[in-house]
Design a protein around this motif. Structure first.
Motif, PDB file in Angstrom:
ATOM      1  N   ASP A 173      40.650  26.382  48.199  1.00 42.35           N
ATOM      2  CA  ASP A 173      39.863  27.064  48.414  1.00 42.35           C
ATOM      3  C   ASP A 173      40.409  28.153  49.462  1.00 42.35           C
ATOM      4  O   ASP A 173      38.748  29.926  49.136  1.00 42.35           O
ATOM      5  CB  ASP A 173      39.146  26.551  50.137  1.00 42.35           C
ATOM      6  CG  ASP A 173      38.478  25.462  49.057  1.00 42.35           C
ATOM      7  OD1 ASP A 173      37.960  25.340  48.109  1.00 42.35           O
ATOM      8  OD2 ASP A 173      37.744  23.852  49.689  1.00 42.35           O
ATOM      9  N   GLN A 174      41.214  28.789  50.103  1.00 41.46           N
ATOM     10  CA  GLN A 174      42.072  29.472  50.355  1.00 41.46           C
ATOM     11  C   GLN A 174      41.745  30.718  50.060  1.00 41.46           C
ATOM     12  O   GLN A 174      41.558  31.759  50.005  1.00 41.46           O
ATOM     13  CB  GLN A 174      43.174  29.183  51.095  1.00 41.46           C
ATOM     14  CG  GLN A 174      43.486  28.307  52.951  1.00 41.46           C
ATOM     15  CD  GLN A 174      45.039  27.991  52.817  1.00 41.46           C
ATOM     16  OE1 GLN A 174      45.971  28.329  52.336  1.00 41.46           O
ATOM     17  NE2 GLN A 174      44.685  26.971  54.140  1.00 41.46           N
ATOM     18  N   ARG A 175      42.645  30.648  48.184  1.00 35.49           N
ATOM     19  CA  ARG A 175      43.026  31.231  46.959  1.00 35.49           C
ATOM     20  C   ARG A 175      41.044  32.303  46.958  1.00 35.49           C
ATOM     21  O   ARG A 175      41.083  33.403  47.512  1.00 35.49           O
ATOM     22  CB  ARG A 175      43.451  30.831  46.550  1.00 35.49           C
ATOM     23  CG  ARG A 175      44.006  31.795  45.569  1.00 35.49           C
ATOM     24  CD  ARG A 175      44.069  31.250  44.645  1.00 35.49           C
ATOM     25  NE  ARG A 175      44.692  31.709  42.975  1.00 35.49           N
ATOM     26  CZ  ARG A 175      45.064  32.925  42.841  1.00 35.49           C
ATOM     27  NH1 ARG A 175      45.735  33.362  43.808  1.00 35.49           N
ATOM     28  NH2 ARG A 175      45.655  33.095  42.287  1.00 35.49           N
ATOM     29  N   LYS A 176      40.414  31.480  46.965  1.00 35.63           N
ATOM     30  CA  LYS A 176      38.994  31.956  46.799  1.00 35.63           C
ATOM     31  C   LYS A 176      38.345  32.761  47.501  1.00 35.63           C
ATOM     32  O   LYS A 176      37.578  33.590  47.379  1.00 35.63           O
ATOM     33  CB  LYS A 176      38.035  30.605  46.654  1.00 35.63           C
ATOM     34  CG  LYS A 176      36.755  30.884  45.687  1.00 35.63           C
ATOM     35  CD  LYS A 176      35.996  29.910  44.933  1.00 35.63           C
ATOM     36  CE  LYS A 176      35.860  28.204  46.709  1.00 35.63           C
ATOM     37  NZ  LYS A 176      34.971  27.126  46.123  1.00 35.63           N
ATOM     38  N   ASN A 177      38.844  32.433  49.032  1.00 31.07           N
ATOM     39  CA  ASN A 177      38.109  33.296  50.208  1.00 31.07           C
ATOM     40  C   ASN A 177      38.720  34.319  50.673  1.00 31.07           C
ATOM     41  O   ASN A 177      38.490  35.180  51.582  1.00 31.07           O
ATOM     42  CB  ASN A 177      37.532  32.050  50.910  1.00 31.07           C
ATOM     43  CG  ASN A 177      36.530  31.105  50.955  1.00 31.07           C
ATOM     44  OD1 ASN A 177      35.992  31.569  50.021  1.00 31.07           O
ATOM     45  ND2 ASN A 177      37.049  29.745  51.224  1.00 31.07           N
ATOM     46  N   ARG A 178      39.929  34.540  49.830  1.00 30.49           N
ATOM     47  CA  ARG A 178      40.322  36.235  50.535  1.00 30.49           C
ATOM     48  C   ARG A 178      39.809  37.566  50.246  1.00 30.49           C
ATOM     49  O   ARG A 178      38.604  36.963  49.393  1.00 30.49           O
ATOM     50  CB  ARG A 178      41.509  36.333  49.270  1.00 30.49           C
ATOM     51  CG  ARG A 178      42.613  35.325  49.507  1.00 30.49           C
ATOM     52  CD  ARG A 178      43.715  35.490  48.186  1.00 30.49           C
ATOM     53  NE  ARG A 178      43.256  35.158  47.240  1.00 30.49           N
ATOM     54  CZ  ARG A 178      43.429  35.987  46.137  1.00 30.49           C
ATOM     55  NH1 ARG A 178      44.992  36.516  45.579  1.00 30.49           N
ATOM     56  NH2 ARG A 178      42.635  35.629  45.021  1.00 30.49           N
ATOM     57  N   SER A 179      40.026  38.120  50.956  1.00 33.85           N
ATOM     58  CA  SER A 179      39.364  38.900  51.233  1.00 33.85           C
ATOM     59  C   SER A 179      39.692  40.220  49.352  1.00 33.85           C
ATOM     60  O   SER A 179      40.499  40.177  49.180  1.00 33.85           O
ATOM     61  CB  SER A 179      39.066  39.777  52.117  1.00 33.85           C
ATOM     62  OG  SER A 179      40.882  40.913  51.489  1.00 33.85           O
ATOM     63  N   LYS A 180      38.846  41.201  49.724  1.00 38.71           N
ATOM     64  CA  LYS A 180      38.998  41.992  48.527  1.00 38.71           C
ATOM     65  C   LYS A 180      40.406  42.706  47.980  1.00 38.71           C
ATOM     66  O   LYS A 180      40.687  43.117  47.206  1.00 38.71           O
ATOM     67  CB  LYS A 180      38.133  43.712  47.314  1.00 38.71           C
ATOM     68  CG  LYS A 180      36.326  42.585  47.431  1.00 38.71           C
ATOM     69  CD  LYS A 180      35.367  43.579  47.228  1.00 38.71           C
ATOM     70  CE  LYS A 180      33.691  42.855  47.024  1.00 38.71           C
ATOM     71  NZ  LYS A 180      32.992  43.575  46.373  1.00 38.71           N
ATOM     72  N   GLU A 181      40.651  43.095  49.334  1.00 36.91           N
ATOM     73  CA  GLU A 181      41.804  44.173  49.612  1.00 36.91           C
ATOM     74  C   GLU A 181      42.836  43.272  49.363  1.00 36.91           C
ATOM     75  O   GLU A 181      44.302  43.721  48.738  1.00 36.91           O
ATOM     76  CB  GLU A 181      41.828  44.238  51.407  1.00 36.91           C
ATOM     77  CG  GLU A 181      40.706  45.473  51.612  1.00 36.91           C
ATOM     78  CD  GLU A 181      39.626  45.148  51.712  1.00 36.91           C
ATOM     79  OE1 GLU A 181      38.959  44.131  52.205  1.00 36.91           O
ATOM     80  OE2 GLU A 181      38.465  45.959  51.734  1.00 36.91           O
ATOM     81  N   GLU A 182      42.496  41.961  49.830  1.00 39.13           N
ATOM     82  CA  GLU A 182      44.059  40.848  49.176  1.00 39.13           C
ATOM     83  C   GLU A 182      43.951  40.260  47.763  1.00 39.13           C
ATOM     84  O   GLU A 182      44.687  39.763  47.714  1.00 39.13           O
ATOM     85  CB  GLU A 182      43.667  39.735  50.536  1.00 39.13           C
ATOM     86  CG  GLU A 182      43.778  39.746  51.843  1.00 39.13           C
ATOM     87  CD  GLU A 182      43.597  38.410  52.141  1.00 39.13           C
ATOM     88  OE1 GLU A 182      44.189  37.527  53.205  1.00 39.13           O
ATOM     89  OE2 GLU A 182      42.299  38.120  52.479  1.00 39.13           O
TER      90      GLU A 182
END
Length: 120
Positions: A105-114
């Motif tokens: 979930d953390q990985r999926k919810n990263r920003s485009k920049e991240e």
């Protein structure tokens, strides 16, 4: 299937063998008979592999579970002949599974920049 006889390419470039990165321990304990169990990194890696499959049809198959547990027990007893884990039914991989879901979930919810920084 023999193909159409047409030449598809003339060279092959091989960049060598790729090995997976070394396993990094997450230190999340599985439960056995309701009690947290400390696992060695090699054992934890196997438990983590199984925990990834908890929400799939694989774990509904007795043969899948039997095969996993036979290999898991062999790994456990390789390092400790009197390892306390003896029955598959008493194993609870949920804490590790929950950790994996949280990571996903953390990985999926990263920003485009991240996400872009990770690619570079």
């Amino acid at each position: 299937d023999e193909g159409d006889g047409e030449q598809k390419w003339t060279t092959l470039e091989h960049n060598g063998v790729v090995f997976p990165p070394e396993y990094k321990s997450h230190r999340i304990k599985m439960l056995y008979a309701g009690k947290p169990i400390e696992l060695l990194p090699e054992e934890e890696e196997a438990a983590t592999w199984y925990a990834k499959y908890l929400e799939t049809d694989h774990v509904k198959k007795a043969v899948f579970n039997q095969n996993f547990f036979a290999d898991f027990r062999a790994l456990l007893t390789k390092n400790n002949s009197k390892h306390p884990i003896k029955e598959f039914a008493k194993c609870d991989f949920r804490p590790i599974h929950n950790y994996l879901v949280e990571l996903k979930d953390q990985r999926k919810n990263r920003s485009k920049e991240e996400k872009k920084l990770e690619k570079d």
